[in-house]
Design a protein around this motif. Structure first.
Motif, PDB file in Angstrom:
ATOM      1  N   THR A 126       1.393  39.768   6.806  1.00 38.56           N
ATOM      2  CA  THR A 126       2.614  39.986   7.588  1.00 38.56           C
ATOM      3  C   THR A 126       2.301  40.780   8.851  1.00 38.56           C
ATOM      4  O   THR A 126       2.755  40.439   9.952  1.00 38.56           O
ATOM      5  N   LYS A 128       2.594  39.604  12.956  1.00 37.41           N
ATOM      6  CA  LYS A 128       3.381  40.415  13.893  1.00 37.41           C
ATOM      7  C   LYS A 128       2.508  40.926  15.040  1.00 37.41           C
ATOM      8  O   LYS A 128       2.932  40.920  16.214  1.00 37.41           O
ATOM      9  N   LEU A 166       9.708  37.840  13.794  1.00 37.97           N
ATOM     10  CA  LEU A 166       8.933  37.418  12.624  1.00 37.97           C
ATOM     11  C   LEU A 166       9.833  37.332  11.396  1.00 37.97           C
ATOM     12  O   LEU A 166      10.400  38.331  10.958  1.00 37.97           O
ATOM     13  N   ALA A 177       7.823  42.699   9.079  1.00 39.49           N
ATOM     14  CA  ALA A 177       8.682  41.562   9.405  1.00 39.49           C
ATOM     15  C   ALA A 177      10.008  42.027  10.001  1.00 39.49           C
ATOM     16  O   ALA A 177      10.560  43.057   9.593  1.00 39.49           O
TER      17      ALA A 177
END
Length: 452
Positions: free
Chosen positions: A334, A338, A346, A373
């Motif tokens: 993740t 990003k 995201l 996120a």
């Protein structure tokens, strides 16, 4: 030699069957269910069983060795017949060791990054036309099979999985390879159905280090505190080579790796992938590839299948899928997306699919895993919980575990698919990340190419 596979249809098992067939062995096998792509690949080489099921009459004294897959049960009828006849029975890793006793064994271990690092090494070797034997856990571009065995190659590169060897051999696979050169990428508790405590899990890596041959080499990730502690505490007389994440920059969606000859654009991205690259470089150098040749080859590496795999892209939007499921992998993946696309929104989707991730107690390990996120979504199937015979996990337990008040949770595949196909994309661009070792209850990833 005549080799018989009990549970020939598995991803690893059918690749080994194909490799032995290619080597000139007589190969037979059985299974109670075989799915694609194993089915077509076995059929193409004439190795697909005529009918599904277990047939003890197939087991005769003409068989030189039996290879037993994890999918079989200890009371499997063919296994019992093989034991009764006194046939030699190998687990998958045990047989690989037998095939590589006269070679220099390079084993890549760790809770995460194994497949990617092994893939990087093989990509570099393939690029420079250096022939090696190998076993890797993903289908690689330019390679026909995930297993390749010869009599003549000097090196064999093995992905060292810590999961169990067979139904009757409960040792972790990577304990059986006895590496001459090894790598340890990270230690993050996983497989809680097999290793119920963190201490028990870490112990498996301590044993792995002790299995390295005297005078051998261990390349290890010193950015991982647990790896550093375990390696430095080992008294095995081996050479220890630390590595860490190299310097890099990201500009306009491209990652540039700092090298002695300046910044070099590369296809992969994310801190964890750059860390993997540093480990792969040391392994390749110890296999005879110099630094400049490594950089030349790695610049063209696009990644292993299902590992941060780009499945669609438009002018503003991009969709990735990734195999990530353990907490550390989810957090790293993740963050990587990003960092690569800081100006895009995201949307990170995680399917809780494995035994560990659906365990109410283990769920707490996911705290903060989706913090990078902008929109965080968790999908899980209550049916999967029932199939795995686990205690029911609730949406409230999941929300509490991730510690995000805005966490979106789906339990219905149709509702989740509806969400994906009616996404409102941000005007500045959206990055959609789908993380799972499953398929979100039947999602066709190819269909997503039409929504972007």
């Amino acid at each position: 030699m005549h080799i018989h596979f009990i549970a020939i249809g598995g991803a690893a098992m059918h690749n080994l069957a194909l490799a032995l067939h290619e080597k000139g062995y007589k190969v037979t096998g059985s299974d109670d269910a075989i799915f694609e792509p194993s089915k077509s690949r076995l059929d193409k080489k004439g190795l697909l069983p005529n009918e599904m099921g277990w047939f003890p009459e197939k087991i005769t004294t003409d068989i030189d060795a039996v290879i037993l897959g994890m999918h079989a049960k200890p009371d499997n009828a063919e296994l019992l017949k093989a034991q009764e006849l006194g046939l030699k029975i190998y687990s998958y890793p045990e047989f690989l060791y037998e095939q590589s006793k006269g070679k220099t064994r390079v084993v890549i271990g760790g809770s995460h990054g194994k497949t990617t690092i092994t893939s990087m090494i093989l990509h570099v070797m393939h690029y420079h036309n250096i022939e090696v034997d190998y076993m890797v856990g993903a289908q690689l571009e330019g390679f026909d099979t995930m297993v390749h065995l010869t009599e003549e190659n000097d090196f064999i590169v093995l992905e060292g999985d810590e999961y169990l060897s067979s139904p009757i051999d409960r040792r972790p696979k990577f304990h059986l390879y006895q590496p001459n050169i090894a790598l340890l990428s990270g230690i993050a508790w996983d497989h809680i159905n097999v290793f119920p405590t963190y201490e028990n899990y870490v112990e498996q890596f301590e044993i792995f280090i002790q299995q390295i041959t005297n005078g051998g080499i261990l390349v290890y990730n010193e950015d991982d505190a647990e790896v550093k502690r375990v390696v430095e505490a080992s008294t095995n007389p081996i050479r220890k080579i630390p590595y860490n994440t190299p310097e890099y920059t990201v500009e306009d969606g491209t990652t540039y790796l700092e090298t002695p000859d300046g910044a070099m654009p590369i296809e992969i991205f994310g801190e964890h992938n750059l860390n993997n690259l540093a480990g792969a470089k040391w392994i390749c150098q110890n296999m005879g590839v110099d630094e400049a040749d490594f950089y030349e080859a790695i610049a063209t590496f696009k990644g292993a299948s299902k590992r941060l795999e780009k499945i669609a892209e438009s002018d503003k939007n991009v969709i990735y899928k990734d195999f990530a499921h353990s907490p550390s992998k989810v957090a790293a993946t993740t963050k990587a997306v990003k960092d690569q696309y800081p100006d895009k929104t995201l949307i990170a989707c995680l399917e809780l699919h494995t035994y560990s991730s659906l365990n109410a107690e283990f769920l707490k390990q996911y705290e903060g895993a989706l913090d990078s996120a902008d929109v965080a979504i968790v999908f899980y199937s209550p049916d999967a919980v029932k199939i795995k015979q686990l205690d029911q996990v609730t949406q409230e337990q999941i929300a509490n575990a991730f510690k995000r008040d805005d966490l979106i949770i789906y339990t219905n595949p149709a509702a989740f698919k509806e969400y994906l196909f009616h996404l409102k994309y941000d005007t500045k661009g959206t990055a959609l990340l789908l993380m799972s070792s499953g398929n979100y209850g039947g999602l066709n990833f190819d269909e997503l190419k039409s929504i972007i």
